[in-house]
Write a protein that holds these residues in place. Sequence first.
Motif, mmCIF file in Angstrom:
data_model
loop_
_atom_site.group_PDB
_atom_site.id
_atom_site.type_symbol
_atom_site.label_atom_id
_atom_site.label_comp_id
_atom_site.label_asym_id
_atom_site.label_seq_id
_atom_site.Cartn_x
_atom_site.Cartn_y
_atom_site.Cartn_z
ATOM 1 N N LEU A 181 0.815 -1.214 0.000
ATOM 2 C CA LEU A 181 0.000 0.000 0.000
ATOM 3 C C LEU A 181 0.850 1.266 0.000
ATOM 4 O O LEU A 181 0.316 2.370 -0.137
ATOM 5 C CB LEU A 181 -0.949 -0.013 1.207
ATOM 6 C CG LEU A 181 -1.955 -1.171 1.235
ATOM 7 C CD1 LEU A 181 -2.785 -1.129 2.508
ATOM 8 C CD2 LEU A 181 -2.858 -1.156 0.009
ATOM 9 N N ALA A 182 2.173 1.117 0.138
ATOM 10 C CA ALA A 182 3.070 2.281 0.068
ATOM 11 C C ALA A 182 3.296 2.760 -1.359
ATOM 12 O O ALA A 182 3.775 3.882 -1.568
ATOM 13 C CB ALA A 182 4.414 1.944 0.711
ATOM 14 N N TRP A 183 2.991 1.911 -2.365
ATOM 15 C CA TRP A 183 3.160 2.327 -3.752
ATOM 16 C C TRP A 183 2.101 3.362 -4.123
ATOM 17 O O TRP A 183 1.011 3.392 -3.527
ATOM 18 C CB TRP A 183 3.060 1.124 -4.681
ATOM 19 C CG TRP A 183 4.163 0.120 -4.540
ATOM 20 C CD1 TRP A 183 4.093 -1.088 -3.938
ATOM 21 C CD2 TRP A 183 5.511 0.249 -5.015
ATOM 22 N NE1 TRP A 183 5.308 -1.734 -4.006
ATOM 23 C CE2 TRP A 183 6.192 -0.935 -4.666
ATOM 24 C CE3 TRP A 183 6.198 1.245 -5.700
ATOM 25 C CZ2 TRP A 183 7.532 -1.147 -4.979
ATOM 26 C CZ3 TRP A 183 7.547 1.024 -6.011
ATOM 27 C CH2 TRP A 183 8.186 -0.152 -5.657
ATOM 28 N N PRO A 184 2.390 4.229 -5.087
ATOM 29 C CA PRO A 184 1.459 5.331 -5.382
ATOM 30 C C PRO A 184 0.120 4.881 -5.955
ATOM 31 O O PRO A 184 -0.884 5.582 -5.797
ATOM 32 C CB PRO A 184 2.234 6.197 -6.397
ATOM 33 C CG PRO A 184 3.277 5.297 -6.968
ATOM 34 C CD PRO A 184 3.640 4.342 -5.880
ATOM 35 N N VAL A 202 -5.180 5.284 -16.869
ATOM 36 C CA VAL A 202 -3.778 4.852 -16.875
ATOM 37 C C VAL A 202 -2.903 5.904 -17.550
ATOM 38 O O VAL A 202 -1.822 6.250 -17.053
ATOM 39 C CB VAL A 202 -3.647 3.491 -17.582
ATOM 40 C CG1 VAL A 202 -2.167 3.145 -17.798
ATOM 41 C CG2 VAL A 202 -4.333 2.404 -16.778
ATOM 42 N N ALA A 203 -3.367 6.440 -18.683
ATOM 43 C CA ALA A 203 -2.600 7.466 -19.382
ATOM 44 C C ALA A 203 -2.391 8.692 -18.498
ATOM 45 O O ALA A 203 -1.300 9.283 -18.482
ATOM 46 C CB ALA A 203 -3.310 7.855 -20.677
ATOM 47 N N SER A 204 -3.410 9.070 -17.743
ATOM 48 C CA SER A 204 -3.286 10.237 -16.852
ATOM 49 C C SER A 204 -2.266 9.973 -15.748
ATOM 50 O O SER A 204 -1.491 10.866 -15.385
ATOM 51 C CB SER A 204 -4.648 10.571 -16.238
ATOM 52 O OG SER A 204 -5.550 11.008 -17.224
ATOM 53 N N LEU A 205 -2.269 8.770 -15.205
ATOM 54 C CA LEU A 205 -1.312 8.436 -14.153
ATOM 55 C C LEU A 205 0.124 8.521 -14.659
ATOM 56 O O LEU A 205 1.028 8.953 -13.938
ATOM 57 C CB LEU A 205 -1.601 7.030 -13.624
ATOM 58 C CG LEU A 205 -2.861 6.882 -12.775
ATOM 59 C CD1 LEU A 205 -3.223 5.404 -12.602
ATOM 60 C CD2 LEU A 205 -2.675 7.539 -11.408
ATOM 61 N N ILE A 206 0.328 8.129 -15.912
ATOM 62 C CA ILE A 206 1.668 8.196 -16.498
ATOM 63 C C ILE A 206 2.031 9.626 -16.881
ATOM 64 O O ILE A 206 3.135 10.106 -16.581
ATOM 65 C CB ILE A 206 1.755 7.260 -17.723
ATOM 66 C CG1 ILE A 206 1.567 5.795 -17.283
ATOM 67 C CG2 ILE A 206 3.094 7.429 -18.441
ATOM 68 C CD1 ILE A 206 1.411 4.825 -18.427
ATOM 69 N N GLU A 207 1.113 10.327 -17.516
ATOM 70 C CA GLU A 207 1.383 11.692 -17.974
ATOM 71 C C GLU A 207 1.665 12.642 -16.819
ATOM 72 O O GLU A 207 2.473 13.572 -16.951
ATOM 73 C CB GLU A 207 0.207 12.199 -18.806
ATOM 74 C CG GLU A 207 0.085 11.508 -20.170
ATOM 75 C CD GLU A 207 -1.245 11.785 -20.835
ATOM 76 O OE1 GLU A 207 -2.048 12.570 -20.265
ATOM 77 O OE2 GLU A 207 -1.508 11.206 -21.907
ATOM 78 N N THR A 208 1.024 12.421 -15.683
ATOM 79 C CA THR A 208 1.251 13.292 -14.531
ATOM 80 C C THR A 208 2.507 12.925 -13.759
ATOM 81 O O THR A 208 2.897 13.634 -12.824
ATOM 82 C CB THR A 208 0.054 13.235 -13.576
ATOM 83 O OG1 THR A 208 -0.194 11.859 -13.216
ATOM 84 C CG2 THR A 208 -1.194 13.821 -14.213
ATOM 85 N N GLY A 209 3.147 11.805 -14.139
ATOM 86 C CA GLY A 209 4.358 11.391 -13.447
ATOM 87 C C GLY A 209 4.119 10.615 -12.169
ATOM 88 O O GLY A 209 5.071 10.335 -11.423
ATOM 89 N N ILE A 210 2.869 10.247 -11.894
ATOM 90 C CA ILE A 210 2.595 9.463 -10.690
ATOM 91 C C ILE A 210 3.269 8.099 -10.774
ATOM 92 O O ILE A 210 3.820 7.599 -9.792
ATOM 93 C CB ILE A 210 1.073 9.340 -10.483
ATOM 94 C CG1 ILE A 210 0.485 10.727 -10.164
ATOM 95 C CG2 ILE A 210 0.748 8.352 -9.366
ATOM 96 C CD1 ILE A 210 -1.022 10.770 -10.105
ATOM 97 N N VAL A 211 3.227 7.490 -11.958
ATOM 98 C CA VAL A 211 3.977 6.257 -12.208
ATOM 99 C C VAL A 211 4.729 6.418 -13.525
ATOM 100 O O VAL A 211 4.278 7.147 -14.416
ATOM 101 C CB VAL A 211 3.057 5.015 -12.271
ATOM 102 C CG1 VAL A 211 2.429 4.747 -10.923
ATOM 103 C CG2 VAL A 211 1.985 5.173 -13.331
ATOM 104 N N PRO A 212 5.866 5.735 -13.688
ATOM 105 C CA PRO A 212 6.625 5.882 -14.929
ATOM 106 C C PRO A 212 6.034 5.115 -16.107
ATOM 107 O O PRO A 212 6.244 5.480 -17.257
ATOM 108 C CB PRO A 212 8.011 5.339 -14.574
ATOM 109 C CG PRO A 212 7.761 4.392 -13.444
ATOM 110 C CD PRO A 212 6.599 4.967 -12.686
ATOM 111 N N ASP A 213 5.293 4.044 -15.807
ATOM 112 C CA ASP A 213 4.709 3.235 -16.878
ATOM 113 C C ASP A 213 3.611 2.360 -16.290
ATOM 114 O O ASP A 213 3.431 2.284 -15.063
ATOM 115 C CB ASP A 213 5.767 2.385 -17.586
ATOM 116 C CG ASP A 213 6.560 1.501 -16.630
ATOM 117 O OD1 ASP A 213 5.923 0.793 -15.816
ATOM 118 O OD2 ASP A 213 7.799 1.524 -16.672
#
Length: 370
Positions: A181-184, A202-213
Amino acid sequence: MLAAKYPRPFGVEEEYLLLDAADGRPVDRAAELILAMPERAGQTEHEYFTSQIETATPVCHEAYEAEESLMRFRVLASREASFRGVVLAGTGLPATGGETAGTVSPKRRYHLIELQMREAAAHQYSTGMHVHVEVPSPDAGIEVLARLARWAPVLLAMTANSPLWCGETTGFASWRHVMGLAWPVSGYPHGFENAQDYLRSVASLIETGIVPDAGLLTWVARLSANYPTVELRIADAQLEARDAVAFAVIVRALVDRALADYTNGISRPQYPLAIVNGANWTAARNGLGSELIDPLSAESSPAFDLVDRMLGTIETELDRFGDRNRIDRYLRRLREGGDPANRQRAAYESAGMAGLLELYRAAGVADAAA
């Protein structure tokens, strides 16, 4: 018809920890072990830390295919590990040594994760078992994810296998789930409307930099980014290959049932995401040892009552795919010995680290046909 008349294709990914045979601490021997198994080239991979390795079955239609693949790997890898003073361990976390930051495998993507996640990733010796089940389309996969949510706490409890951390019992059956649960992006994903909604998120999570891929979407269930499958990631790595496969075919049956309900126009069940994730947290704490929460009713029941309720929904699928006897044996083992976390605690309490390491050794090469 989306439900399968013939056994629906599935596959299993297993991760393992490499532990020092004397003190049980993680050891950075993955590269050496992989090189020692050229016959498994392409089927053995590095994981995030150099004290972890991963394998995967081929695409399987029958349970015995997955069992043979995993057993062959475990026997070979356990033998090569033993030659080097290492124990190949099917456990969700190392029982000791977790206070030391892991050595990140020399891979560009992993170093990017290390840079972005910082201390949140430094001790993530998390080792899991992932089940992939084929679905006919991404939209169908979204329907499956929504319908699997009810059974997520049961599935977590059945496979809870990480009760120890830094030499102490945690009071949880799956401390790995809590650490995850510590992962973003973690927990169970919310109910997406369709595949387009999922992909847009998923695209928003990547585009905002929350996850790299998309590979770092550490939801406990997701659509695979690489295969036409739903990927259930909720299970800890398992002590025995036969239990990993039995669990996998339960997941396959649940996926097939979900697709049949979708085809027949049965609406998705509705449950608040907070209840699903809270029930999962409770399952990580309790395992099969006491009560679990049914997200559909938001009520607690004895763990095996919910196990029986879940299995009662897939009797037709288990019979059609030829898996009923395997699941009966699996359930009998769980009733007699409890979840695998219970076996780890018992070994540690009776014989300390030596007993725990012997449990890993014995379970790793247990007779799959037993």
